[in-house]
Design a protein around this motif. Structure first.
Motif, PDB file in Angstrom:
ATOM      1  N   GLY A   1       0.774  -0.765  -0.346  1.00 23.02           N
ATOM      2  CA  GLY A   1       0.001  -0.026   0.200  1.00 23.02           C
ATOM      3  C   GLY A   1       0.755   1.646   0.223  1.00 23.02           C
ATOM      4  O   GLY A   1       2.186   1.404  -0.047  1.00 23.02           O
ATOM      5  N   GLY A   2       0.060   2.244   0.056  1.00 24.08           N
ATOM      6  CA  GLY A   2       0.979   3.936  -0.032  1.00 24.08           C
ATOM      7  C   GLY A   2       1.563   3.755   1.647  1.00 24.08           C
ATOM      8  O   GLY A   2       3.206   4.410   0.655  1.00 24.08           O
ATOM      9  N   VAL A   3       1.710   3.403   2.470  1.00 20.33           N
ATOM     10  CA  VAL A   3       2.631   3.631   3.490  1.00 20.33           C
ATOM     11  C   VAL A   3       3.539   2.312   3.553  1.00 20.33           C
ATOM     12  O   VAL A   3       4.502   2.428   3.421  1.00 20.33           O
ATOM     13  N   GLY A   4       2.688   1.231   3.115  1.00 20.01           N
ATOM     14  CA  GLY A   4       3.377   0.432   3.339  1.00 20.01           C
ATOM     15  C   GLY A   4       4.581   0.256   2.121  1.00 20.01           C
ATOM     16  O   GLY A   4       6.215  -0.184   2.775  1.00 20.01           O
ATOM     17  N   THR A   5       4.387   0.413   0.888  1.00 16.88           N
ATOM     18  CA  THR A   5       5.651   0.421   0.088  1.00 16.88           C
ATOM     19  C   THR A   5       6.387   0.989   0.881  1.00 16.88           C
ATOM     20  O   THR A   5       8.167   0.735   0.368  1.00 16.88           O
ATOM     21  N   PHE A   6       6.335   2.427   1.298  1.00 13.83           N
ATOM     22  CA  PHE A   6       7.438   3.564   2.430  1.00 13.83           C
ATOM     23  C   PHE A   6       8.465   2.549   3.248  1.00 13.83           C
ATOM     24  O   PHE A   6       9.838   2.358   3.272  1.00 13.83           O
TER      25      PHE A   6
ATOM     26  N   ILE B   1       3.181  -9.614  -4.676  1.00 14.26           N
ATOM     27  CA  ILE B   1       4.572 -11.067  -3.712  1.00 14.26           C
ATOM     28  C   ILE B   1       5.642  -9.981  -4.376  1.00 14.26           C
ATOM     29  O   ILE B   1       6.802  -9.306  -4.109  1.00 14.26           O
ATOM     30  N   THR B   2       5.811  -9.749  -6.258  1.00 13.94           N
ATOM     31  CA  THR B   2       7.088  -9.382  -6.868  1.00 13.94           C
ATOM     32  C   THR B   2       7.194  -8.645  -6.522  1.00 13.94           C
ATOM     33  O   THR B   2       7.967  -7.529  -6.103  1.00 13.94           O
ATOM     34  N   LEU B   3       5.844  -6.946  -6.648  1.00 15.53           N
ATOM     35  CA  LEU B   3       6.591  -5.352  -6.071  1.00 15.53           C
ATOM     36  C   LEU B   3       7.355  -5.650  -4.632  1.00 15.53           C
ATOM     37  O   LEU B   3       8.548  -5.195  -4.623  1.00 15.53           O
ATOM     38  N   VAL B   4       6.891  -6.127  -4.080  1.00 14.13           N
ATOM     39  CA  VAL B   4       7.004  -6.571  -2.365  1.00 14.13           C
ATOM     40  C   VAL B   4       8.927  -6.627  -2.268  1.00 14.13           C
ATOM     41  O   VAL B   4       9.521  -6.309  -1.549  1.00 14.13           O
ATOM     42  N   GLU B   5       9.308  -7.790  -2.851  1.00 12.66           N
ATOM     43  CA  GLU B   5      10.054  -8.428  -2.961  1.00 12.66           C
ATOM     44  C   GLU B   5      11.115  -7.444  -3.701  1.00 12.66           C
ATOM     45  O   GLU B   5      12.538  -7.093  -3.567  1.00 12.66           O
ATOM     46  N   SER B   6      10.936  -5.959  -4.690  1.00 12.17           N
ATOM     47  CA  SER B   6      11.463  -5.877  -5.088  1.00 12.17           C
ATOM     48  C   SER B   6      12.044  -4.919  -4.900  1.00 12.17           C
ATOM     49  O   SER B   6      12.713  -4.113  -4.751  1.00 12.17           O
ATOM     50  N   LEU B   7      11.458  -4.489  -3.261  1.00 16.80           N
ATOM     51  CA  LEU B   7      11.435  -3.134  -2.930  1.00 16.80           C
ATOM     52  C   LEU B   7      12.479  -3.019  -1.600  1.00 16.80           C
ATOM     53  O   LEU B   7      12.787  -2.472  -1.058  1.00 16.80           O
TER      54      LEU B   7
ATOM     55  N   ASP C   1       0.275   4.029  -8.289  1.00 20.35           N
ATOM     56  CA  ASP C   1      -0.643   3.253  -8.862  1.00 20.35           C
ATOM     57  C   ASP C   1      -0.480   3.540 -10.587  1.00 20.35           C
ATOM     58  O   ASP C   1      -0.925   3.495 -11.596  1.00 20.35           O
ATOM     59  N   ARG C   2      -1.840   4.863 -10.017  1.00 18.98           N
ATOM     60  CA  ARG C   2      -2.156   6.100 -10.791  1.00 18.98           C
ATOM     61  C   ARG C   2      -2.313   7.491 -10.938  1.00 18.98           C
ATOM     62  O   ARG C   2      -2.234   7.453 -10.130  1.00 18.98           O
ATOM     63  N   THR C   3      -1.851   7.715 -12.422  1.00 16.03           N
ATOM     64  CA  THR C   3      -1.623   9.402 -12.100  1.00 16.03           C
ATOM     65  C   THR C   3      -3.712   9.825 -12.282  1.00 16.03           C
ATOM     66  O   THR C   3      -3.859   9.240 -13.552  1.00 16.03           O
ATOM     67  N   TYR C   4      -4.403  10.731 -12.200  1.00 13.75           N
ATOM     68  CA  TYR C   4      -5.056  11.405 -12.868  1.00 13.75           C
ATOM     69  C   TYR C   4      -4.752  13.188 -12.221  1.00 13.75           C
ATOM     70  O   TYR C   4      -3.763  13.577 -12.283  1.00 13.75           O
TER      71      TYR C   4
ATOM     72  N   ARG D   1      -7.861  -0.653  -3.281  1.00 15.16           N
ATOM     73  CA  ARG D   1      -6.964  -1.953  -4.221  1.00 15.16           C
ATOM     74  C   ARG D   1      -5.499  -1.289  -4.701  1.00 15.16           C
ATOM     75  O   ARG D   1      -4.921  -2.134  -5.481  1.00 15.16           O
ATOM     76  N   ALA D   2      -5.545  -0.534  -4.696  1.00  7.72           N
ATOM     77  CA  ALA D   2      -4.391   0.799  -4.876  1.00  7.72           C
ATOM     78  C   ALA D   2      -2.805  -0.037  -4.367  1.00  7.72           C
ATOM     79  O   ALA D   2      -2.723  -0.569  -3.516  1.00  7.72           O
ATOM     80  N   VAL D   3      -2.093  -0.402  -5.493  1.00  9.45           N
ATOM     81  CA  VAL D   3      -0.963  -0.347  -4.932  1.00  9.45           C
ATOM     82  C   VAL D   3       0.172   0.614  -5.166  1.00  9.45           C
ATOM     83  O   VAL D   3       0.232   1.325  -6.093  1.00  9.45           O
ATOM     84  N   GLY D   4       0.837   1.009  -3.880  1.00  8.30           N
ATOM     85  CA  GLY D   4       1.330   2.492  -3.973  1.00  8.30           C
ATOM     86  C   GLY D   4       0.666   3.368  -3.795  1.00  8.30           C
ATOM     87  O   GLY D   4      -0.518   3.235  -3.044  1.00  8.30           O
ATOM     88  N   LYS D   5       0.165   4.330  -4.811  1.00  7.35           N
ATOM     89  CA  LYS D   5       0.644   5.593  -4.389  1.00  7.35           C
ATOM     90  C   LYS D   5      -0.740   5.895  -5.055  1.00  7.35           C
ATOM     91  O   LYS D   5      -0.377   5.802  -6.700  1.00  7.35           O
TER      92      LYS D   5
END
Length: 320
Positions: free
Chosen positions: A155-160, A181-187, A285-288, A304-308
């Motif tokens: 998530g937004g806080v978790g990835t940091f 899982i792959t994203l979190v491993e990459s971090l 995750d997405r930009t608007y 469901r957002a991954v990151g921000k």
């Protein structure tokens, strides 16, 4: 200036893209041209009226708290900024104002943004990044060699939190769904737990720090997997966690703590250094665009957002 306002509480339909008066600064403030902001769950919780006892009924309300932008004017008592500086920070969500083209902010809450990222990337940092940083360093007193579990690692806080904990030379265990899982491993996570397959609170592994970045667990549910002097930190002041936080404050042993991020320039500078050293990066995750804020809120509410989720104004001119 253009801004997103609400004149009543409700669904995304109450969000209005409208024209409001450009703010004027006081001697201790900066006038900032907002290049980007982001969506935090607190924004749509305010919009829905979930915390109306705090947000009040002084409509219209301009939502939004994260921001990255360019200083246009400097108050006469401000010494550490000048026009043209690129800054980032966040403001009290109950005050709001970042869903707009311009904002007046206290100079003592801002810091120069990282040089190696865009405004859109920088706007993803303040609330989430400072929440993770202050939880782990101030409340968790994180130290090299510790074993740290991050619940809600994608998530937004978790990835940091994963990246900051790894930068602090700890062993990092992330908890998320299988698709992330792959994203979190990459971090940098040393191990990633799929919460659909394994309940970490029922395992034998113990941790010095459990940071519940999504507020899904409680101190009592995590107590058995905390080491004798371990610390559980949550982002949500729930009815389950508030009593344990008060009780453990006065007792030796395991602690329950709550994090409420503050826009501290010292910590913004520390995060900037981590980013410029390429130890931490914002995950978007997405930009608007600002006029698409309803879609951005709707997506955030899905959980469901991954990151921000970022709102970008970077294509707009710096000149009125």
């Amino acid at each position: 200036m253009k801004a997103v306002t609400i004149s009543r509480y409700g669904s995304t339909e109450v969000l209005e893209y409208s024209e409001i008066e450009k703010p004027q600064i006081t001697p201790n403030q900066l006038l900032v041209k907002i290049q980007a902001t982001s969506v935090n769950p607190v924004d749509w919780k305010i919009r829905q009226g979930q915390i109306q006892l705090l947000s009040g009924f002084n409509f219209p309300i301009v939502l939004g708290c994260d921001l990255s932008g360019v200083v246009l004017e400097v108050g006469e008592k401000v010494e550490n900024f000048e026009p043209g500086d690129e800054i980032y920070t966040f403001i009290n969500p109950l005050v709001g104002g970042a869903y707009a083209e311009y904002i007046a902010i206290p100079a003592n809450t801002a810091a120069l943004k990282p040089k190696n990222i865009t405004h859109s990337q920088a706007a993803a940092i303040p609330v989430a990044g400072l929440t993770a940083f202050q939880a782990l360093l101030d409340l968790g007193q994180i130290r090299p060699g510790q074993k740290v579990l991050i619940n809600g690692a994608s998530g937004g806080v978790g990835t940091f939190a994963v990246q900051i904990a790894k930068a602090m030379k700890t062993e990092v265990i992330g908890v998320c769904s299988s698709k992330n899982i792959t994203l979190v491993e990459s971090l940098g996570a040393d191990r990633v737990i799929d919460y659909n397959q394994i309940d970490f609170t029922k395992e034998s592994e113990q941790y010095e720090i459990i940071f519940d970045a999504v507020g899904k667990e409680t101190f009592s549910s995590c107590e058995n997997v905390l080491k004798p002097e371990g610390i559980y930190i949550s982002t949500l002041p729930t009815v389950e966690n508030l009593p344990s936080t008060l009780i453990t404050l006065f007792m030796p042993g395991k602690k329950s703590k709550l994090v409420l991020a503050q826009p501290n320039p010292r910590d913004l500078i520390s995060i900037r250094e981590l980013i410029e050293d390429e130890l931490v990066k914002p995950i978007i995750d997405r930009t608007y665009k600002l006029g698409e804020i309803a879609e951005a809120h709707a997506y955030s509410e899905m959980g469901r957002a991954v990151g921000k989720i970022v709102i970008s104004n970077e294509e707009t001119s710096l000149v009125d």
